[in-house]
Enzyme design. Structure first.
Site, PDB file in Angstrom:
ATOM      1  N   LYS A  51       0.755  -1.286  -0.076  1.00 42.86           N
ATOM      2  CA  LYS A  51      -0.017   0.010   0.071  1.00 42.86           C
ATOM      3  C   LYS A  51       0.852   1.151  -0.055  1.00 42.86           C
ATOM      4  O   LYS A  51       1.922   1.231   0.259  1.00 42.86           O
ATOM      5  CB  LYS A  51      -0.905   0.040   1.155  1.00 42.86           C
ATOM      6  CG  LYS A  51      -1.859  -1.180   1.271  1.00 42.86           C
ATOM      7  CD  LYS A  51      -3.086  -1.270   2.129  1.00 42.86           C
ATOM      8  CE  LYS A  51      -4.016  -2.309   2.350  1.00 42.86           C
ATOM      9  NZ  LYS A  51      -4.978  -2.193   3.426  1.00 42.86           N
TER      10      LYS A  51
ATOM     11  N   TYR B 214     -12.290  -1.608  -3.742  1.00 40.13           N
ATOM     12  CA  TYR B 214     -13.083  -1.972  -2.188  1.00 40.13           C
ATOM     13  C   TYR B 214     -14.443  -1.504  -2.203  1.00 40.13           C
ATOM     14  O   TYR B 214     -15.066  -1.162  -0.751  1.00 40.13           O
ATOM     15  CB  TYR B 214     -12.432  -1.009  -1.319  1.00 40.13           C
ATOM     16  CG  TYR B 214     -10.813  -1.419  -0.790  1.00 40.13           C
ATOM     17  CD1 TYR B 214     -10.617  -2.359  -0.179  1.00 40.13           C
ATOM     18  CD2 TYR B 214      -9.824  -0.632  -1.481  1.00 40.13           C
ATOM     19  CE1 TYR B 214      -9.274  -2.853   0.262  1.00 40.13           C
ATOM     20  CE2 TYR B 214      -8.403  -1.068  -1.121  1.00 40.13           C
ATOM     21  CZ  TYR B 214      -8.148  -2.099  -0.272  1.00 40.13           C
ATOM     22  OH  TYR B 214      -7.274  -2.407   0.230  1.00 40.13           O
TER      23      TYR B 214
ATOM     24  N   ASN C  65      -2.069   0.123   6.681  1.00 40.82           N
ATOM     25  CA  ASN C  65      -1.614  -1.219   7.195  1.00 40.82           C
ATOM     26  C   ASN C  65      -0.670  -2.069   6.311  1.00 40.82           C
ATOM     27  O   ASN C  65      -0.599  -3.366   6.275  1.00 40.82           O
ATOM     28  CB  ASN C  65      -2.636  -1.907   7.713  1.00 40.82           C
ATOM     29  CG  ASN C  65      -3.743  -2.481   6.589  1.00 40.82           C
ATOM     30  OD1 ASN C  65      -3.576  -2.087   5.665  1.00 40.82           O
ATOM     31  ND2 ASN C  65      -4.571  -3.475   7.075  1.00 40.82           N
TER      32      ASN C  65
ATOM     33  N   HIS D  22      -2.186  -5.291   1.434  1.00 41.95           N
ATOM     34  CA  HIS D  22      -3.460  -6.156   1.425  1.00 41.95           C
ATOM     35  C   HIS D  22      -3.321  -7.598   1.041  1.00 41.95           C
ATOM     36  O   HIS D  22      -2.470  -7.794   0.495  1.00 41.95           O
ATOM     37  CB  HIS D  22      -4.421  -5.368   0.371  1.00 41.95           C
ATOM     38  CG  HIS D  22      -5.421  -6.250  -0.280  1.00 41.95           C
ATOM     39  ND1 HIS D  22      -6.598  -6.220   0.687  1.00 41.95           N
ATOM     40  CD2 HIS D  22      -5.741  -7.165  -0.977  1.00 41.95           C
ATOM     41  CE1 HIS D  22      -7.661  -6.988   0.057  1.00 41.95           C
ATOM     42  NE2 HIS D  22      -6.963  -7.618  -0.961  1.00 41.95           N
TER      43      HIS D  22
ATOM     44  N   GLU E 174      -9.854 -10.037  -7.530  1.00 38.89           N
ATOM     45  CA  GLU E 174      -8.898  -8.967  -7.306  1.00 38.89           C
ATOM     46  C   GLU E 174      -7.675  -9.081  -8.391  1.00 38.89           C
ATOM     47  O   GLU E 174      -7.318  -8.064  -8.752  1.00 38.89           O
ATOM     48  CB  GLU E 174      -8.351  -9.000  -5.981  1.00 38.89           C
ATOM     49  CG  GLU E 174      -9.426  -8.497  -4.861  1.00 38.89           C
ATOM     50  CD  GLU E 174      -9.141  -8.823  -3.416  1.00 38.89           C
ATOM     51  OE1 GLU E 174      -9.943  -8.739  -2.593  1.00 38.89           O
ATOM     52  OE2 GLU E 174      -8.000  -9.225  -3.127  1.00 38.89           O
TER      53      GLU E 174
END
Ligand code: CMP
Length: 138
Positions: free
Chosen positions: A10, A50, A113, A116, A127
């Protein structure tokens, strides 16, 4: 059971220069890279990726963050890929992540975080298809 999962490094992690260290952990854990790209999502693309979280209170924040900088997207292969990768990265909230996991080492907060990881074989396929054409995966 599929042996593939999908990941993104990310914007927080790419911005802090953690991309190489995270890829090193992934490869040392036995995952083979089957597709990979360095890219940046538009707000619209992040919103689509998302969309399953659309009704959650953090959706707007998540979309803004995921379109705020570059990411590395990848399809990874290993036996039991989805479950093993989630073990490798640790809990969504780094404060609850086990010692030695990628999120414990590199993540700052539940929103930022670091990585993913797909939560099911079905979502791993969806995805991966979001980012990669048949010509871009091996
Ligand atoms: P990820 O595995 O990419 O899937 C959905 C993401 O939503 C998750 O990681 C977190 O980064 C984010 N998320 C989950 N809960 C929260 C929260 N309470 N606040 C902000 N972001 C969240």
């Amino acid at each position: 059971m599929s042996n593939r999962t999908f990941t993104m490094i990310k914007p927080d992690a790419t911005q802090k220069g953690y991309t190489g260290a995270i890829l090193d952990q992934i490869i040392k854990a036995g995952f083979a890279v089957k597709a990979m790209k360095w890219t940046r999502l538009t707000k619209e693309q992040a919103g689509l990726f998302y969309e399953v979280h659309k009704e959650r209170p953090f959706y707007g924040e998540l979309v803004d963050f995921m379109s705020s900088g570059t990411i590395v997207a990848a399809i990874l292969e290993k036996d039991n890929a989805v479950a093993d990768f989630r073990t490798l990265i640790g809990a969504t909230n780094p404060a609850q992540a086990a010692e030695g996991t990628i999120r414990k080492l590199f993540a700052a907060s539940v929103g930022e975080n670091a990585v993913h990881g797909s939560d099911s074989d079905e979502n791993a396929a969806i995805e991966g298809d979001f980012f990669f054409s048949k010509l871009e995966r091996f």
